[in-house]
Scaffold this active site. Structure first.
Site, mmCIF file in Angstrom:
data_model
loop_
_atom_site.group_PDB
_atom_site.id
_atom_site.type_symbol
_atom_site.label_atom_id
_atom_site.label_comp_id
_atom_site.label_asym_id
_atom_site.label_seq_id
_atom_site.Cartn_x
_atom_site.Cartn_y
_atom_site.Cartn_z
ATOM 1 C CE1 TYR A 1 -3.920 2.379 0.665
ATOM 2 C CE2 TYR A 1 -2.402 3.277 2.255
ATOM 3 C CZ TYR A 1 -3.674 3.511 1.349
ATOM 4 O OH TYR A 1 -4.396 4.305 1.430
ATOM 5 C CG ASP B 1 5.931 3.802 1.159
ATOM 6 O OD1 ASP B 1 5.888 4.346 2.146
ATOM 7 O OD2 ASP B 1 4.769 3.486 0.486
ATOM 8 C CE LYS C 1 1.508 4.765 8.361
ATOM 9 N NZ LYS C 1 0.173 5.171 8.682
#
Length: 423
Positions: free
Chosen positions: A138, A231, A259
């Site tokens: 994702y 990522d 995050k």
């Protein structure tokens, strides 16, 4: 109002009653009243030990005093400027000092925006159109990467509303499968701009790369002029001071962050080699812009967080993670449960699967009904984890050893309920 009442009210205004599908679970999600340290309390006055941690950002736990104090101070002198501020440079220096691939960077508003921009940059740099992602990975909710995705998308078909012309240049292969990637590059290599991957697949549970897989990716991309993008929205500053590329000692061309980089506030970044990053506007012809890019509130939260992430903290997180995972494994071995405890550093998960999990197809074979019984049993015991087999659980520096031991006891009971196995 209680959670059930609030959920019924919420459904009048938000699709499914939530603002992100991963937050939904039956019969209804609890609504949060407050949080502090390792705990989160709902409006029904029940307190949980929290291992969701907002899906990863809160490595210091909820409402860390230093972050709260310094963000509060920043609020008194402005929440958005629309011009550069010195703190942007301060945070950039912290990132460049930590992330091996980071020579230059650009702040974004989210991890989704960071991956979208990094892919655009890779295409602009190479002059090629096709990208490669791994099944179940994702990379945010933008059109190019919602193909065989993880996170909430792992339980749904590919999204409607995405034209075939948008995804025709998105190629996918199984994670940890060198042979499949060699075949794809042999066929499409001269058209491939980049390979993007979650170094540890944290949106389909928690899958590490096989030994040598990252080195293989680095070699094959260099040989074929393909940009390698890590990522690290989840793993950045989570598994080590310099992220997963530091942990595994493999350096990509570009890295995406989110995050933790915003210290619990909305923020992302993409960074990498100077020769690539200098193509970003206004220096070069690859466009990126954002009203809230480098927002002073998020920047301050990022600075306040990263300054606390020292070697001592990472060693403590590793100790807690190892203790928790080893005890889970002891329970599983003793009771002969057909599950796979996995994880590294401060990340962990249990796959309700009799076989080891190396990729998306393996993960999809897990028993979601057993996981749901496990999840609900943990809630009853006062332990909150993400409500999906296809998410990862996180430990923070605020979790005490008492929290960890209570969690081990709760997991023992929850596994018992999941398998309906009585001692």
């Amino acid at each position: 109002m209680y959670s059930e009442e609030l959920f019924n009210e919420s459904k009048k205004y938000f699709p499914g009653g939530v603002n992100s599908p991963v937050r939904a679970f039956k019969p209804y999600p609890f609504f949060v009243k407050s949080a502090g340290g390792s705990k989160i309390t709902d409006v029904d006055e029940k307190t949980y030990i929290d291992y969701c941690l907002a899906y990863g950002p809160l490595i210091l736990g909820h409402a860390n005093p230093k972050v709260v104090r310094e963000v509060s101070n920043q609020l008194t002198i402005g929440s958005a400027y629309g011009t550069p501020s010195e703190n942007e440079i301060k945070l950039a220096k912290e990132i460049v000092d930590r992330i091996p691939s980071a020579e230059m960077l650009r702040f974004t508003n989210s991890g989704t925006e960071a991956t979208m921009s990094a892919i655009r940059l890779a295409r602009g740099f190479t002059g090629r159109n096709k990208i490669v992602k791994f099944e179940g990975a994702y990379h945010g909710a933008h059109d190019y990467v919602l193909v065989k995705s993880g996170s909430g998308a792992a339980t749904l078909p590919d999204s409607l509303g995405i034209p075939e012309d948008t995804t025709k240049n998105t190629l996918s292969v199984p994670f940890n499968d060198e042979e499949a990637l060699v075949g794809l590059i042999k066929e499409e290599g001269e058209n491939i701009a980049c390979i993007i991957l979650e170094v540890v697949m944290g949106n389909v549970g928690c899958i590490e790369p096989k030994k040598g897989f990252l080195e293989f990716l680095r070699k094959i991309t260099e040989e074929n002029g393909i940009i390698l993008i890590f990522d690290e929205v989840i793993t950045g500053f989570r598994v080590a001071r310099g992220g997963a590329q530091d942990y595994y000692n493999v350096t990509p061309d570009l890295t995406t962050l989110g995050k933790i980089v915003g210290g619990g506030l909305p923020m992302g970044a993409f960074c990498g080699k100077k020769e690539i990053m200098e193509l970003i506007a206004p220096n070069g012809p690859v466009y990126h812009a954002g009203t809230f890019s480098g927002n002073p509130i998020s920047v301050q939260a990022g600075i306040s967080t990263l300054q606390q992430l020292d070697d001592k903290l990472y060693k403590d997180l590793e100790r807690k993670g190892n203790f928790l995972r080893s005890n889970i494994k002891s329970i599983v071995d003793e009771q002969e449960y057909n599950v796979q405890p996995v994880g590294l550093a401060s990340m962990f998960q249990i796959y309700f699967n009799p076989s080891e999990v190396y990729n998306y197809v393996d993960a999809q074979a897990s028993d979601r009904r057993k996981f749901l019984r496990y999840f609900k049993s943990l809630l009853k015991e006062g332990v909150f984890i993400p409500p999906s087999q296809f998410e990862c659980n996180f430990i923070s520096s605020a979790h005490s050893m008492e929290d960890i031991q209570n969690t081990i006891d709760s997991i023992d009971l929850a596994l018992e309920m999941a398998f309906k196995k009585r001692k």
